[in-house]
Design an enzyme around this catalytic site. Structure first.
Site, PDB file in Angstrom:
ATOM      1  N   GLY A 138       0.815  -1.220   0.000  1.00 12.14           N
ATOM      2  CA  GLY A 138       0.000   0.000   0.000  1.00 12.14           C
ATOM      3  C   GLY A 138       0.845   1.265   0.000  1.00 12.14           C
ATOM      4  O   GLY A 138       0.527   2.242  -0.683  1.00 12.14           O
ATOM      5  N   THR A 139       1.934   1.267   0.764  1.00 11.63           N
ATOM      6  CA  THR A 139       2.758   2.477   0.872  1.00 11.63           C
ATOM      7  C   THR A 139       3.305   2.860  -0.499  1.00 11.63           C
ATOM      8  O   THR A 139       3.217   4.033  -0.908  1.00 11.63           O
ATOM      9  CB  THR A 139       3.917   2.229   1.870  1.00 11.63           C
ATOM     10  OG1 THR A 139       3.354   1.889   3.133  1.00 11.63           O
ATOM     11  CG2 THR A 139       4.804   3.448   2.006  1.00 11.63           C
ATOM     12  N   ASN A 192      -7.652   3.518   9.343  1.00 15.41           N
ATOM     13  CA  ASN A 192      -7.102   2.302   9.944  1.00 15.41           C
ATOM     14  C   ASN A 192      -7.086   2.322  11.463  1.00 15.41           C
ATOM     15  O   ASN A 192      -6.970   1.286  12.091  1.00 15.41           O
ATOM     16  CB  ASN A 192      -5.679   2.074   9.417  1.00 15.41           C
ATOM     17  CG  ASN A 192      -4.825   3.318   9.482  1.00 15.41           C
ATOM     18  OD1 ASN A 192      -5.172   4.357   8.911  1.00 15.41           O
ATOM     19  ND2 ASN A 192      -3.721   3.253  10.194  1.00 15.41           N
ATOM     20  N   GLN A 216      -7.590  -0.538   3.793  1.00 17.67           N
ATOM     21  CA  GLN A 216      -8.393  -1.218   4.829  1.00 17.67           C
ATOM     22  C   GLN A 216      -9.721  -1.750   4.293  1.00 17.67           C
ATOM     23  O   GLN A 216     -10.454  -2.406   5.036  1.00 17.67           O
ATOM     24  CB  GLN A 216      -8.662  -0.265   6.007  1.00 17.67           C
ATOM     25  CG  GLN A 216      -7.409   0.086   6.816  1.00 17.67           C
ATOM     26  CD  GLN A 216      -6.834  -1.103   7.609  1.00 17.67           C
ATOM     27  OE1 GLN A 216      -7.527  -2.081   7.890  1.00 17.67           O
ATOM     28  NE2 GLN A 216      -5.568  -1.012   7.967  1.00 17.67           N
ATOM     29  N   SER A 220      -3.365  -3.463  -0.432  1.00 15.03           N
ATOM     30  CA  SER A 220      -2.250  -4.217   0.140  1.00 15.03           C
ATOM     31  C   SER A 220      -2.738  -5.610   0.543  1.00 15.03           C
ATOM     32  O   SER A 220      -3.699  -5.739   1.302  1.00 15.03           O
ATOM     33  CB  SER A 220      -1.739  -3.456   1.365  1.00 15.03           C
ATOM     34  OG  SER A 220      -0.687  -4.156   1.944  1.00 15.03           O
ATOM     35  N   ALA A 221      -2.049  -6.650   0.043  1.00 13.61           N
ATOM     36  CA  ALA A 221      -2.533  -8.032   0.216  1.00 13.61           C
ATOM     37  C   ALA A 221      -2.619  -8.477   1.669  1.00 13.61           C
ATOM     38  O   ALA A 221      -3.496  -9.261   2.031  1.00 13.61           O
ATOM     39  CB  ALA A 221      -1.617  -8.986  -0.561  1.00 13.61           C
ATOM     40  N   HIS A 222      -1.694  -7.970   2.516  1.00 13.37           N
ATOM     41  CA  HIS A 222      -1.656  -8.538   3.874  1.00 13.37           C
ATOM     42  C   HIS A 222      -2.811  -8.066   4.752  1.00 13.37           C
ATOM     43  O   HIS A 222      -2.947  -8.497   5.893  1.00 13.37           O
ATOM     44  CB  HIS A 222      -0.290  -8.299   4.533  1.00 13.37           C
ATOM     45  CG  HIS A 222       0.025  -6.895   4.943  1.00 13.37           C
ATOM     46  ND1 HIS A 222       0.004  -6.491   6.257  1.00 13.37           N
ATOM     47  CD2 HIS A 222       0.381  -5.791   4.230  1.00 13.37           C
ATOM     48  CE1 HIS A 222       0.357  -5.211   6.335  1.00 13.37           C
ATOM     49  NE2 HIS A 222       0.583  -4.760   5.107  1.00 13.37           N
ATOM     50  N   THR A 269      12.082  -7.355 -10.777  1.00 12.67           N
ATOM     51  CA  THR A 269      11.436  -8.641 -11.062  1.00 12.67           C
ATOM     52  C   THR A 269      10.177  -8.788 -10.215  1.00 12.67           C
ATOM     53  O   THR A 269      10.202  -8.560  -9.003  1.00 12.67           O
ATOM     54  CB  THR A 269      12.422  -9.799 -10.765  1.00 12.67           C
ATOM     55  OG1 THR A 269      13.593  -9.566 -11.546  1.00 12.67           O
ATOM     56  CG2 THR A 269      11.826 -11.151 -11.102  1.00 12.67           C
ATOM     57  N   CYS A 323       2.062   1.424  12.100  1.00 12.00           N
ATOM     58  CA  CYS A 323       3.094   2.193  11.397  1.00 12.00           C
ATOM     59  C   CYS A 323       3.556   3.415  12.178  1.00 12.00           C
ATOM     60  O   CYS A 323       4.537   4.048  11.829  1.00 12.00           O
ATOM     61  CB  CYS A 323       2.579   2.656  10.035  1.00 12.00           C
ATOM     62  SG  CYS A 323       2.064   1.291   9.029  1.00 12.00           S
TER      63      CYS A 323
HETATM   64  N1  PLP Z   1      -2.733   2.772   4.111  1.00 12.52           N
HETATM   65  C1  PLP Z   1      -3.435   2.318   5.155  1.00 12.52           C
HETATM   66  C2  PLP Z   1      -4.790   2.889   5.434  1.00 12.52           C
HETATM   67  C3  PLP Z   1      -2.916   1.314   5.978  1.00 12.52           C
HETATM   68  O1  PLP Z   1      -3.635   0.871   7.025  1.00 12.52           O
HETATM   69  C4  PLP Z   1      -1.623   0.794   5.680  1.00 12.52           C
HETATM   70  C5  PLP Z   1      -1.025  -0.241   6.542  1.00 12.52           C
HETATM   71  O2  PLP Z   1      -1.238  -0.286   7.726  1.00 12.52           O
HETATM   72  C6  PLP Z   1      -0.951   1.292   4.560  1.00 12.52           C
HETATM   73  C7  PLP Z   1      -1.529   2.283   3.804  1.00 12.52           C
HETATM   74  C8  PLP Z   1       0.392   0.773   4.184  1.00 12.52           C
HETATM   75  O3  PLP Z   1       0.301  -0.485   3.547  1.00 12.52           O
HETATM   76  P1  PLP Z   1       1.579  -1.440   3.437  1.00 12.52           P
HETATM   77  O4  PLP Z   1       1.796  -2.004   4.794  1.00 12.52           O
HETATM   78  O5  PLP Z   1       1.177  -2.496   2.463  1.00 12.52           O
HETATM   79  O6  PLP Z   1       2.704  -0.623   2.927  1.00 12.52           O
END
Ligand code: PLP
Length: 376
Positions: A70-71, A150, A178, A198-200, A236, A326
């Site tokens: 996501g970042t 989040n 989210q 973001s997959a996780h 890659t 984060c």
């Molecule tokens: N944006 C939101 C709203 C998130 O909650 C997060 C992760 O906690 C991110 C972005 C960042 O995603 P990633 O961990 O895949 O970089």
């Protein structure tokens, strides 16, 4: 028993996702840029994943760009809008993830882009009239508003925001990290230019995500190197990760209604259990409002204590958080923006399909002990 209630930080991998990934870790390990059989096999898998994800979101495959999460997707979207879209005014909210706020801060130094924040009320509801006022200028505007927060779970009305952006010719970026896999998104209906995932956060692997970039918008590469991802994102491709993310998203959408109802009930159960067990409990933002918050997140505000509640729960094998993973323990910018009483304790509970009501009862009981309401 280990109780994991920090699914907004990350979710456990679904065993079915691991099963889908394993052949791509062990046997089909080719580099999708190689022209031989194993390479072609990997390339096929990559393009099939792109098609599947695009189908699930009602987008076109060429609108999906795979990233490390996501970042990175947020960074590419914002940098691209500012540079290729020649944006001179960004309209955002005080509640965005650091992936957005810190990117804006860094770019502001470089490009002198003006940033405005949409007004909000004491629960974090955005004032869309103020957004319209901010949009009604002679500047080239980018609106960056997350679908759901989040930390407190507030849901924003990205449908109406998209309409307003269209009305005033602004670009619209939404961080859906989210909500992808938890809500349906129809990208032919929503007026969104950039969307990030973001997959996780939906039982996929870490270190993989994607950016949706609506046809017609140019992207600016952040990572220089080879010509992968149509020259937009060198390096890659993470084939096992992308296969896992695709499987996780397919599973999420296959069982969306059933899982959403189950998780919503869990949240409701915890609200009741905590309200019964603890005096003077409140909920941050719209967290306890089922129509205006993520069903996966509950942000609770509890009276101040001498003990660190997060440490205490951790010692009891219960994983929760105070807010965003984060933030690294820094005071929450989200609670600050809400004007919350920071002397109180905040706990963010976040749920998944793997949690049970029995776990939630245990958590409520443990917390009641801290406040001396249950005999030890
Ligand atoms: N944006 C939101 C709203 C998130 O909650 C997060 C992760 O906690 C991110 C972005 C960042 O995603 P990633 O961990 O895949 O970089």
């Amino acid at each position: 028993m280990n109780i994991y209630l920090d699914n907004a930080a990350t979710t456990p991998l679904d065993p079915k996702v691991l099963e889908a990934m394993t052949p791509y870790l062990l046997n089909h390990f080719g580099n999708p840029s190689s022209k031989h059989g194993p390479g072609r096999e990997a390339k096929n898998a990559l393009e099939n994943c792109r098609k599947t994800i695009a189908n699930l979101l009602n987008a076109d495959p060429e609108e999906i760009i795979f990233t490390s999460g996501g970042t990175e997707a947020d960074n590419i979207a914002i940098v691209s809008a500012i540079t290729c879209g020649k944006i001179d005014h960004v309209i955002t909210t005080a509640f965005e993830h650091p992936a957005v706020l810190q990117t804006l801060k860094a770019l502001n130094k470089q490009y002198k882009t003006r940033v405005s924040f949409i007004r909000h009320d004491e629960n974090g509801n955005l004032d869309l009239k103020h957004l319209e006022y901010l949009l009604n200028t002679n500047t080239r505007n980018l609106v960056s508003v997350m679908h759901a927060n989040n930390e407190i779970g507030n849901l924003n009305d990205i449908e109406s925001i998209g309409e307003l952006c269209e009305k005033y010719g602004a670009l619209f970026h939404t961080d859906t990290v989210q909500t992808i896999g938890h809500y349906q998104h129809d990208l032919k209906q929503l007026k969104i230019h950039y969307l990030t995932a973001s997959a996780h956060k939906f039982h996929g692997p870490k270190g993989v995500g994607f950016l949706y970039c609506c046809k017609g918008q140019r992207l600016n590469r952040l990572i220089h190197g080879g010509g992968q991802e149509s020259g937009l994102r060198a390096g890659t491709e993470n084939i096992p990760g992308i296969v896992g993310m695709t499987k996780a998203l397919e599973l999420s959408y296959q069982h969306l209604e059933k899982d959403a109802t189950y998780i919503e009930n869990l949240k409701h159960h915890l609200i009741n259990a905590l309200t019964e067990a603890l005096p003077n409990i409140t909920f941050n933002g719209n967290s306890a409002n089922p129509d205006k918050s993520l069903y996966t997140v509950l942000s609770v505000s509890l009276p101040a204590t001498d003990i660190d509640l997060l440490q205490y729960l951790d010692a009891e094998d219960i994983a929760v958080s105070g807010g965003s993973a984060c933030s690294g323990g820094a005071p929450s910018h989200v609670l600050k923006a809400l004007g919350a009483d920071t002397s109180r304790n905040t706990i963010r509970f976040s749920f998944s399909k793997f949690n049970t009501t029995a776990e939630l009862d245990q958590v409520a009981e443990k917390l009641a002990r801290v406040y001396g309401l249950v005999a030890a």
